[in-house]
Write a protein that holds these residues in place. Structure first.
Motif, PDB file in Angstrom:
ATOM      1  N   MET A 220       0.847  -1.186   0.000  1.00  8.82           N
ATOM      2  CA  MET A 220       0.000   0.000   0.000  1.00  8.82           C
ATOM      3  C   MET A 220       0.886   1.240   0.000  1.00  8.82           C
ATOM      4  O   MET A 220       1.709   1.413   0.899  1.00  8.82           O
ATOM      5  N   VAL A 221       0.743   2.064  -1.033  1.00 10.42           N
ATOM      6  CA  VAL A 221       1.488   3.319  -1.121  1.00 10.42           C
ATOM      7  C   VAL A 221       0.730   4.375  -0.332  1.00 10.42           C
ATOM      8  O   VAL A 221      -0.406   4.725  -0.650  1.00 10.42           O
ATOM      9  N   LYS A 222       1.349   4.892   0.717  1.00 15.70           N
ATOM     10  CA  LYS A 222       0.692   5.852   1.594  1.00 15.70           C
ATOM     11  C   LYS A 222       0.891   7.280   1.105  1.00 15.70           C
ATOM     12  O   LYS A 222      -0.061   8.065   1.067  1.00 15.70           O
ATOM     13  N   THR A 223       2.118   7.642   0.759  1.00 13.36           N
ATOM     14  CA  THR A 223       2.393   8.986   0.251  1.00 13.36           C
ATOM     15  C   THR A 223       3.510   8.913  -0.798  1.00 13.36           C
ATOM     16  O   THR A 223       4.293   7.966  -0.817  1.00 13.36           O
ATOM     17  N   ILE A 224       3.545   9.944  -1.649  1.00 11.11           N
ATOM     18  CA  ILE A 224       4.642  10.094  -2.616  1.00 11.11           C
ATOM     19  C   ILE A 224       5.094  11.544  -2.575  1.00 11.11           C
ATOM     20  O   ILE A 224       4.288  12.462  -2.723  1.00 11.11           O
ATOM     21  N   GLU A 225       6.392  11.734  -2.371  1.00  8.03           N
ATOM     22  CA  GLU A 225       6.989  13.068  -2.396  1.00  8.03           C
ATOM     23  C   GLU A 225       7.990  13.152  -3.542  1.00  8.03           C
ATOM     24  O   GLU A 225       8.685  12.175  -3.847  1.00  8.03           O
ATOM     25  N   GLY A 226       8.055  14.303  -4.156  1.00  8.56           N
ATOM     26  CA  GLY A 226       9.030  14.557  -5.209  1.00  8.56           C
ATOM     27  C   GLY A 226      10.086  15.528  -4.735  1.00  8.56           C
ATOM     28  O   GLY A 226       9.780  16.495  -4.025  1.00  8.56           O
ATOM     29  N   VAL A 227      11.354  15.280  -5.119  1.00  4.92           N
ATOM     30  CA  VAL A 227      12.470  16.127  -4.701  1.00  4.92           C
ATOM     31  C   VAL A 227      13.177  16.670  -5.935  1.00  4.92           C
ATOM     32  O   VAL A 227      13.432  15.918  -6.891  1.00  4.92           O
ATOM     33  N   ARG A 228      13.507  17.940  -5.902  1.00  8.07           N
ATOM     34  CA  ARG A 228      14.202  18.588  -7.016  1.00  8.07           C
ATOM     35  C   ARG A 228      15.691  18.723  -6.702  1.00  8.07           C
ATOM     36  O   ARG A 228      16.077  19.027  -5.573  1.00  8.07           O
ATOM     37  N   ALA A 229      16.524  18.463  -7.713  1.00 15.35           N
ATOM     38  CA  ALA A 229      17.955  18.681  -7.558  1.00 15.35           C
ATOM     39  C   ALA A 229      18.231  20.182  -7.476  1.00 15.35           C
ATOM     40  O   ALA A 229      17.463  20.998  -7.999  1.00 15.35           O
ATOM     41  N   LYS A 230      19.348  20.551  -6.809  1.00 12.23           N
ATOM     42  CA  LYS A 230      19.601  21.976  -6.630  1.00 12.23           C
ATOM     43  C   LYS A 230      21.088  22.249  -6.428  1.00 12.23           C
ATOM     44  O   LYS A 230      21.880  21.371  -6.109  1.00 12.23           O
ATOM     45  N   ASN A 231      21.421  23.525  -6.600  1.00  5.23           N
ATOM     46  CA  ASN A 231      22.711  24.058  -6.185  1.00  5.23           C
ATOM     47  C   ASN A 231      22.542  24.934  -4.954  1.00  5.23           C
ATOM     48  O   ASN A 231      23.423  25.024  -4.113  1.00  5.23           O
ATOM     49  N   SER A 232      21.375  25.569  -4.878  1.00  7.26           N
ATOM     50  CA  SER A 232      21.058  26.431  -3.731  1.00  7.26           C
ATOM     51  C   SER A 232      19.543  26.559  -3.645  1.00  7.26           C
ATOM     52  O   SER A 232      18.812  26.007  -4.483  1.00  7.26           O
ATOM     53  N   ALA A 233      19.080  27.297  -2.654  1.00  3.23           N
ATOM     54  CA  ALA A 233      17.646  27.460  -2.462  1.00  3.23           C
ATOM     55  C   ALA A 233      16.989  28.239  -3.587  1.00  3.23           C
ATOM     56  O   ALA A 233      15.768  28.200  -3.758  1.00  3.23           O
TER      57      ALA A 233
END
Length: 269
Positions: free
Chosen positions: A66-79
């Motif tokens: 059961m998949v409860k949540t999915i989060e996506g993350v972006r690559a970065k150099n800074s904020a």
């Protein structure tokens, strides 16, 4: 004068006896015994098959994962300098009530963005990509550390039956809750109550070209490897988790219309 004729029935109380009758009797007993033995054996076999089939059917119709949540993350150099695409998916996965244990090593994950489709196996799986005469087909440098395995997934490649990027062939996991301490990188078996994070690389070509240094908490300054996926805003994504036994689990989501300044984006539910 005519005499009266009287008819008499002869009474015979003697039964027929002899070897012929005995043979017929014995034959009937033998036939009945053989028929009974066949019926008993057949009923026993059918009972065993029915129990086995019932157990397998129960496993197949129950959705284990059961998949409860999915989060996506972006690559970065800074904020203020981040990728325009989602480059890493974090799926929080558990077991449904009543599910039997699941060997994550045998789970295949299929993901598509509508253009590219990747079929991913667990990074510790030694069989899927093993070539003839070679025992080991897992991700190169796969070990007991979840963070190191994630770093290898994002920046390295593997040579098994052929050379390929880890990003579009493997996924890695990390345990969140494991009360009985039965879950490990080398033996990723989920029991009731266990909760894990599944990492799926979705690194885009544009993110690779930009040379970002960080993805989540992982240092990727050595150079990320593309997954072939391109999760820009408004992308429709389909993910299917197929265990060794049991029903497949499907999760669909549409990426937001804009990622704004968020490094981590909630995608599902």
């Amino acid at each position: 004068m005519k005499a009266n004729n009287t008819l008499y029935l002869k009474k015979n109380t003697k039964a027929q006896v002899g070897i012929g009758t005995l043979i017929i009797f014995i034959a009937m007993v033998l036939v009945a015994a053989v028929a009974a033995a066949v019926l008993i054996q057949t009923s026993g076999t059918l009972q065993q098959k029915a129990q086995s089939t019932g157990k397998q059917a129960t496993q197949e119709v129950s959705s284990n994962l059961m998949v409860k949540t999915i989060e996506g993350v972006r690559a970065k150099n800074s904020a203020t300098d981040m990728s325009s695409t989602i480059d890493l998916l974090k799926l929080k996965v558990g077991l449904n009530v009543g599910s039997s244990p699941v060997d994550v090593n045998q789970v295949v994950i299929s993901i598509t963005d509508g253009t590219t489709a990747n079929n991913l196996v667990y990074a510790g799986n030694e069989k899927s990509y093993a070539s003839t005469g070679q025992d080991n087909g897992d991700m190169d440098n796969f070990g007991s550390s979840a963070s190191e395995n994630l770093a290898n997934l994002l920046v390295n490649s593997t040579t098994a039956s052929s050379s390929f990027n880890n990003s579009d062939n493997y996924y890695t996991v990390e345990k969140i809750r494991d009360e009985d301490s039965s879950f490990s990188q080398g033996n990723p078996v989920m029991n009731t109550g266990d909760l894990i994070t599944v990492y799926i690389s979705t690194i885009s070509d544009s993110a690779v070209s930009a040379g970002y240094s960080t993805l989540g908490t992982t240092n990727v300054s050595s150079g990320m490897k593309t997954s072939g996926l391109n999760l820009v805003p408004r992308t429709t994504v389909n993910i299917v988790l197929t265990p060794e036994s049991g029903a497949a689990t499907t999760s669909d989501f549409v990426a937001p219309s804009s990622y704004g300044v968020k490094e981590t984006v909630q995608l599902y539910p």
